[in-house]
Each structure stands twice: as C-alpha cells, then as structure tokens.
Motif scaffolding. Structure first.
Motif, PDB file in Angstrom:
ATOM      1  N   LYS A   9     -29.517  -3.964  -2.731  1.00 51.89           N
ATOM      2  CA  LYS A   9     -28.082  -4.165  -1.661  1.00 51.89           C
ATOM      3  C   LYS A   9     -27.056  -3.070  -1.244  1.00 51.89           C
ATOM      4  N   GLU A  10     -26.850  -2.111  -2.262  1.00 48.95           N
ATOM      5  CA  GLU A  10     -25.894  -1.121  -2.125  1.00 48.95           C
ATOM      6  C   GLU A  10     -26.733  -0.259  -0.940  1.00 48.95           C
ATOM      7  N   LEU A  11     -27.885   0.157  -1.625  1.00 43.18           N
ATOM      8  CA  LEU A  11     -28.664   1.190  -0.713  1.00 43.18           C
ATOM      9  C   LEU A  11     -28.667   0.553   0.512  1.00 43.18           C
ATOM     10  N   GLY A  42     -29.527  -9.107  17.066  1.00 39.93           N
ATOM     11  CA  GLY A  42     -29.079  -9.538  15.894  1.00 39.93           C
ATOM     12  C   GLY A  42     -29.660  -8.904  14.622  1.00 39.93           C
ATOM     13  N   LYS A  43     -30.856  -8.216  14.888  1.00 41.40           N
ATOM     14  CA  LYS A  43     -31.396  -7.622  13.849  1.00 41.40           C
ATOM     15  C   LYS A  43     -30.689  -6.105  13.663  1.00 41.40           C
ATOM     16  N   ILE A  44     -30.242  -5.606  14.709  1.00 41.77           N
ATOM     17  CA  ILE A  44     -29.304  -4.302  14.597  1.00 41.77           C
ATOM     18  C   ILE A  44     -28.125  -4.938  13.726  1.00 41.77           C
ATOM     19  N   GLY A  45     -27.465  -5.901  13.811  1.00 48.01           N
ATOM     20  CA  GLY A  45     -26.375  -6.269  13.164  1.00 48.01           C
ATOM     21  C   GLY A  45     -26.580  -6.505  11.811  1.00 48.01           C
ATOM     22  N   ARG A  46     -28.034  -7.251  11.403  1.00 46.67           N
ATOM     23  CA  ARG A  46     -28.008  -7.676   9.974  1.00 46.67           C
ATOM     24  C   ARG A  46     -28.615  -6.048   9.427  1.00 46.67           C
ATOM     25  N   THR A  47     -29.164  -5.321  10.008  1.00 51.94           N
ATOM     26  CA  THR A  47     -29.203  -3.886   9.665  1.00 51.94           C
ATOM     27  C   THR A  47     -28.066  -3.212   9.243  1.00 51.94           C
ATOM     28  N   GLU A  48     -27.124  -3.061   9.939  1.00 49.97           N
ATOM     29  CA  GLU A  48     -25.857  -2.636   9.683  1.00 49.97           C
ATOM     30  C   GLU A  48     -25.066  -3.289   8.650  1.00 49.97           C
ATOM     31  N   ARG A  49     -25.359  -4.445   8.533  1.00 50.93           N
ATOM     32  CA  ARG A  49     -24.527  -5.023   7.487  1.00 50.93           C
ATOM     33  C   ARG A  49     -25.356  -4.888   6.037  1.00 50.93           C
ATOM     34  N   GLU A  51     -28.294  -6.257   5.515  1.00 50.49           N
ATOM     35  CA  GLU A  51     -28.701  -7.687   5.278  1.00 50.49           C
ATOM     36  C   GLU A  51     -30.286  -7.753   5.511  1.00 50.49           C
ATOM     37  N   TYR A  52     -30.890  -6.736   6.253  1.00 46.72           N
ATOM     38  CA  TYR A  52     -32.149  -6.470   6.264  1.00 46.72           C
ATOM     39  C   TYR A  52     -32.968  -5.462   5.694  1.00 46.72           C
ATOM     40  N   ASP A  53     -34.079  -5.971   4.996  1.00 45.20           N
ATOM     41  CA  ASP A  53     -34.616  -4.980   4.308  1.00 45.20           C
ATOM     42  C   ASP A  53     -35.941  -4.435   5.072  1.00 45.20           C
ATOM     43  N   PHE A  54     -35.548  -3.135   5.565  1.00 46.17           N
ATOM     44  CA  PHE A  54     -36.620  -2.688   6.512  1.00 46.17           C
ATOM     45  C   PHE A  54     -37.481  -1.806   5.748  1.00 46.17           C
TER      46      PHE A  54
END
Length: 77
Positions: A9-11, A42-49, A51-54
């Motif tokens: 999560k920190e990474l 929304g995917k950009i927002g989740r990535t920046e927070r 929350e999205y494991d890409f």
C-alpha cells in the motif's frame, strides 16, 4: 520475496503521489490525463491515491502520457 499488504500500500501510494506531482507540474487535470490515455478518469484518481494495483506496463503508459521517462515516477521510492 513478497511485499506485505502494508508495504504494498505504501509503495502504491508513493508512486501515486509521484504521478500526481508530475501531472500537476504539467498543468494537467486527472481528466486531461485520462483522456490522453483513453481510460476512465476515476482510474487516474484511484492510481494517484494508491488504491489501484497496476501492472508495470500500465505505469509505463502513464509515464508516456505524461511525456516523461518511467524512472521519474519511481524517484524516491
């Protein structure tokens, strides 16, 4: 070796913060970047927070959309 949930999560959060910093330095909104990458804003927002494991390939696409080298999104991590 694998990351525990907390480390993962920190990474993701650190990378997301780097994406946000670069995006803002280029005066882009999340919607601007999403349009350029043809993804849901929304995917950009989740990535920046964080929350999205890409996948790393997705990170490379984001770097390309920001017109920067991939390594810049990993600085300080």
């Amino acid at each position: 070796m694998s990351l525990n949930d907390s480390s993962k999560k920190e990474l993701l959060k650190s990378i997301g913060e780097n994406i946000r910093k670069v995006r803002k330095s280029k005066n882009m909104t999340q919607a601007d970047l999403a349009f350029k990458l043809n993804v849901d804003p929304g995917k950009i927002g989740r990535t920046e927070r964080g929350e999205y494991d890409f996948k790393i390939s997705s990170l490379a696409v984001i770097a390309q959309g920001l017109d920067i080298d991939l390594h810049l999104l990993l600085e300080g991590i």
